[in-house]
Design an enzyme around this catalytic site. Structure first.
Site, PDB file in Angstrom:
ATOM      1  N   GLU A 114       6.275  -5.828 -40.701  1.00 16.43           N
ATOM      2  CA  GLU A 114       4.289  -5.665 -40.613  1.00 16.43           C
ATOM      3  C   GLU A 114       5.426  -4.470 -41.768  1.00 16.43           C
ATOM      4  OE1 GLU A 114       3.013  -6.188 -36.024  1.00 16.43           O
ATOM      5  OE2 GLU A 114       2.753  -4.270 -37.511  1.00 16.43           O
ATOM      6  N   LYS A 172       4.045  -1.551 -43.795  1.00 12.11           N
ATOM      7  CA  LYS A 172       4.098   0.351 -43.806  1.00 12.11           C
ATOM      8  C   LYS A 172       2.776   0.404 -45.024  1.00 12.11           C
ATOM      9  CE  LYS A 172       6.515   4.217 -42.453  1.00 12.11           C
ATOM     10  NZ  LYS A 172       5.137   5.275 -42.593  1.00 12.11           N
ATOM     11  N   ARG A 188      -3.412   6.729 -39.168  1.00  9.81           N
ATOM     12  CA  ARG A 188      -3.561   5.566 -38.314  1.00  9.81           C
ATOM     13  C   ARG A 188      -5.176   5.898 -37.386  1.00  9.81           C
ATOM     14  NH1 ARG A 188       1.417   4.210 -34.824  1.00  9.81           N
ATOM     15  NH2 ARG A 188       0.583   3.760 -33.921  1.00  9.81           N
ATOM     16  N   GLU A 206      -4.134   1.384 -38.848  1.00  9.29           N
ATOM     17  CA  GLU A 206      -4.267   2.463 -40.031  1.00  9.29           C
ATOM     18  C   GLU A 206      -5.146   1.990 -41.214  1.00  9.29           C
ATOM     19  OE1 GLU A 206      -0.777   4.726 -42.238  1.00  9.29           O
ATOM     20  OE2 GLU A 206      -0.665   3.608 -40.601  1.00  9.29           O
ATOM     21  N   PHE A 210      -2.793  -3.658 -35.947  1.00  9.01           N
ATOM     22  CA  PHE A 210      -1.148  -4.756 -36.463  1.00  9.01           C
ATOM     23  C   PHE A 210      -1.648  -4.551 -34.294  1.00  9.01           C
ATOM     24  CE2 PHE A 210      -0.838  -0.151 -37.673  1.00  9.01           C
ATOM     25  CZ  PHE A 210      -0.510   0.022 -36.476  1.00  9.01           C
ATOM     26  N   ARG A 226       8.620   7.442 -29.436  1.00 11.71           N
ATOM     27  CA  ARG A 226       9.230   7.429 -30.179  1.00 11.71           C
ATOM     28  C   ARG A 226      10.247   6.646 -29.787  1.00 11.71           C
ATOM     29  NH1 ARG A 226       8.340   9.521 -34.889  1.00 11.71           N
ATOM     30  NH2 ARG A 226       6.874  11.269 -34.209  1.00 11.71           N
TER      31      ARG A 226
END
Length: 544
Positions: A244, A246, A251, A295, A334, A405
């Protein structure tokens, strides 16, 4: 629990060096706490006051705290500041000042842990023109009833910087150990509820309660995060991947239920009033009960504008209509976390994508699914040509893991390597920049503790130095000559040429040729780089 008991536990932890020993100590204390005490204890021991999702904020700066201490001990604010500068620690300074005054026996009633929390609630609920005065009265009341040791930890908690090195991971393990529950189940519950204090309450009732947790609208969760990587390694790891764009934006989390809708920032702040145009676009795109991740980007003449243009809108509190004309924002959705009462975070990415495309009619970020490196590389260059930062590569079978993460989300960018680091200190500038900070001391994190890593003094325009000064001058905790230390909170994104082993900083590393990129006040302090991830980056360097 009395607050002095809590303070004694903090004092014990402060001298313990081993993480496992800290976890043992905390886990032994949790079962004996009442249902009301347990969530307060858990949040306080991490240096937090309210749940991460809560809009409640204490909003007590160092200066108001200095005034409260000065009044209680019968001295001038300047004397308080001098003591802080001498000790380098606001908590220990308050402890010393209260000890000097202790012989007058000014504290009259013992503080209960829960009572302290309720007083903090009063402070958070105080608003209007007289709010600072009313907050100061509560601060005075708490300090006047505190022993010197209690004063050390009261002061630190008020600034949400407890300095005892207890992070969320340690508390998760302590809760699991205290109530004999698998730590993975505790972690999953924290991801869904975004409140370790409440999770501890549920854990006390049993494992079944933790297994039956759900995301709910208007109770924002942390956003899933990405790490750096490469197209080839991601395809080698997963085979087929989802790519996708960036975006160079901010966000957001969109929540809608029963006709009501809200927007939350990356830091989980309610930004609904600042972004009415974005809210309207998303409300037109879906009419169902839903939570979306996406975003926001700013656009002009078909091209995205830099990140700072988006932040101007997120920060705006007045003149919203005029700013809508100057900076037009567009959402790119997304991911989907919740739909019509169902929590979706445990579903694979591709299943969530199907739900998203069914529930939302527009503004969905484009996605490419492929196992061909050349096809993904072409998609990457299309993203760059369109003015975006690069691409995100995602594992098709991966769940959505709030606040985590990992390698399930990989970011691909052409720029120099960057780190998000906390600003913990500075030195005053020279010449025409003498009224601003000229260089900044930066820190990463390890188990909830901030570890200094580097200084940065290049890459700033005069306007950026002025903005940094405006954001930091009220956060000054100590002064020593040209150097100042800050209450942590502001984050810089910093570029560097390479990581070096260094004995100059406690973390054992330093940045070669660090350069300021931008202020990341869209990020929370918990999102800064960890020492472990910096060590991993170092090991990936060709000459390490």
């Amino acid at each position: 629990m009395l607050f002095r008991e809590f303070s004694a536990i903090c004092q014990q932890i402060e001298v313990i060096r081993g993480r496992l020993e800290i976890i043992d100590l905390i886990s032994q204390r949790l079962p004996a706490l009442s249902d009301e005490e347990l969530p307060v204890f858990v949040r306080f021991i991490m240096g937090r006051i309210f749940p991460d999702w809560s809009p409640e904020k204490l909003m007590i700066g160092p200066n108001l705290l200095y005034e409260g201490v000065a009044y209680v001990v019968g001295t001038k604010k300047e004397t308080v500041i001098e003591t802080i500068n001498r000790t380098g620690d606001i908590g220990k300074a308050v402890e010393l000042l209260l000890a000097e005054k202790e012989q007058t026996s000014f504290f009259s009633e013992e503080l209960e842990l829960v009572t302290v929390y309720h007083e903090f609630e009063k402070i958070a609920d105080t608003g209007g023109k007289k709010s600072q005065r009313e907050k100061l009265l509560v601060v005075r009341k708490l300090l006047a009833n505190a022993s010197p040791l209690e004063g050390r930890y009261l002061a630190r908690i008020m600034l949400e910087d407890l300095r005892i090195g207890v992070g969320e991971g340690s508390i998760r393990e302590a809760v699991a150990r205290a109530f004999l529950i698998d730590s993975g189940i505790v972690e999953h519950a924290v991801q869904a509820l975004n409140d370790l204090g409440y999770v501890a309450q549920l854990a006390k009732t049993g494992e079944a309660a933790l297994r039956d947790v759900h995301i709910s609208p208007f109770h924002p969760v942390k956003m899933m995060l990405a790490q750096q990587g490469s197209i080839m390694s991601a395809i080698a790891e997963n085979g087929t991947i989802a790519a996708e764009y960036k975006y160079d934006g901010s966000r957001f989390q969109f929540h809608r239920q029963g006709g009501q809708s809200k927007l939350y920032s990356r830091k989980l702040e309610d930004v609904t009033n600042a972004l009415p145009d974005v809210l309207a676009i998303l409300n037109e795109s879906t009419t169902t009960d839903i939570i979306l991740d996406g975003e926001v980007i700013a656009m002009k003449e078909g091209k995205p504008l830099p990140f700072q243009a988006v932040l101007r809108r997120f920060r705006r509190k007045h003149g919203i209509s005029k700013m809508q004309e100057e900076v037009q924002l567009f959402p790119n959705v997304f991911d989907i976390l919740y739909l019509n009462g169902e929590t979706l975070i445990d579903l694979p990415l591709m299943e969530r994508r199907k739900r998203l495309e069914t529930a939302v009619s527009g503004h969905i970020a484009p996605q490419l699914v492929s196992n061909d490196p050349a096809v993904v590389e072409a998609f990457y260059h299309r993203a760059l040509d369109a003015g975006h930062e690069g691409i995100m590569i995602k594992a098709p079978e991966s769940p959505y893991t709030p606040g985590m993460r990992g390698k399930n989300w990989i970011k691909i960018k052409p720029e120099v390597d960057t780190l998000d680091l906390a600003v913990v200190g500075a030195e005053w500038g020279e010449g025409k920049r003498a009224h601003y900070f000229g260089s900044f001391l930066l820190a990463c994190q390890k188990n909830g503790e901030l570890i200094t890593l580097s200084k940065v003094a290049t890459g700033f325009s005069d306007e950026q130095l002025a903005e940094a000064y405006d954001l930091l001058h009220d956060r000054i905790i100590t002064k020593a000559g040209k150097e100042v230390r800050f209450e942590p909170g502001l984050i810089f994104e910093v570029g560097y040429s390479e990581l070096q082993v260094s004995s100059n900083y406690p973390g054992g590393f330093a940045l070669r040729f660090p350069r300021f990129i931008r202020i990341r006040d869209d990020k929370d302090i918990t999102e800064i780089e960890t020492l472990d991830s910096i060590r991993e980056r170092y090991m990936r360097q060709p000459n390490s």
